[in-house]
Design a protein around this motif. Sequence first.
Motif, short mmCIF file in Angstrom:
data_model
loop_
_atom_site.label_atom_id
_atom_site.label_comp_id
_atom_site.label_asym_id
_atom_site.label_seq_id
_atom_site.Cartn_x
_atom_site.Cartn_y
_atom_site.Cartn_z
N UNK A 37 0.84 -1.20 0.00
CA UNK A 37 0.00 0.00 0.00
C UNK A 37 0.88 1.25 0.00
N UNK A 38 2.01 1.19 0.69
CA UNK A 38 2.91 2.35 0.79
C UNK A 38 3.60 2.65 -0.54
N UNK A 39 4.08 1.63 -1.25
CA UNK A 39 4.76 1.88 -2.53
C UNK A 39 3.78 2.37 -3.59
N UNK A 40 2.54 1.87 -3.53
CA UNK A 40 1.52 2.34 -4.47
C UNK A 40 1.17 3.80 -4.18
N UNK A 63 -4.19 -3.14 0.40
CA UNK A 63 -5.16 -2.36 1.16
C UNK A 63 -6.29 -1.93 0.25
N UNK A 64 -6.57 -0.63 0.23
CA UNK A 64 -7.64 -0.07 -0.59
C UNK A 64 -6.98 0.64 -1.77
N UNK A 65 -6.69 -0.10 -2.87
CA UNK A 65 -5.95 0.50 -3.98
C UNK A 65 -6.75 1.60 -4.67
N UNK A 66 -6.05 2.53 -5.30
CA UNK A 66 -6.74 3.61 -6.00
C UNK A 66 -7.55 3.06 -7.18
N UNK A 67 -8.69 3.68 -7.48
CA UNK A 67 -9.49 3.23 -8.63
C UNK A 67 -8.67 3.30 -9.91
N UNK A 79 -12.23 -4.74 -6.75
CA UNK A 79 -13.13 -4.03 -7.66
C UNK A 79 -12.53 -2.67 -8.02
N UNK A 80 -12.66 -2.31 -9.29
CA UNK A 80 -12.14 -1.03 -9.76
C UNK A 80 -10.72 -1.10 -10.28
N UNK A 81 -10.09 -2.28 -10.16
CA UNK A 81 -8.73 -2.46 -10.67
C UNK A 81 -8.77 -3.30 -11.93
N UNK A 82 -7.75 -3.17 -12.74
CA UNK A 82 -7.63 -3.91 -13.99
C UNK A 82 -6.46 -4.88 -13.87
#
Length: 165
Positions: A37-40, A63-67, A79-82
């Motif tokens: 989550x930190x590197x993203x 964690x909760x990745x960005x859309x 959901x929301x990731x490719x």
Amino acid sequence: MLPTIVLGALPGPPGWAARLARIGVDVVASGAEEDTAETVAAARAAAPHAALKARAVDAAELGDPPPGLILETAGEAPEGCYVLGAADAAIEAVDGASAEVEEVMDVARRTLDAAREGTPSALWVAATPGLDALPEDVVEAKLAVLVEGARQARLYLAKEQFDLD
């Protein structure tokens, strides 16, 4: 059309997003072997305007990745990731396993050949895994060639389309 992307990890510690954006790679990444989550979050902060890719064995660890996050994973995506996977068409324009820097026009030719055989909008122009074993200056040179070769291919495809109209 024909976005550039780097598959696999990059040399050194995570922190490549700003460098990739500066070089002109369309999809940036931290460069980590395994993202957290930190590197993203750090990659997103370093290049907030660019599409973002992460590498994860288990995407739940992010964690909760960005859309809109593009995931290089064999697992499931939130959901929301490719998920970038084997079904995606990638032009292997730059060989990550070789220290030899490709020629721009060779990358452009490979890209054009692949684009003419399929749907250009469905293709990724990729640097293949293995770059993490190369010196950083060689990696930067190879990625600059990737970007310029893809740009040349896009220009030629645009000219062909214009000439048809």
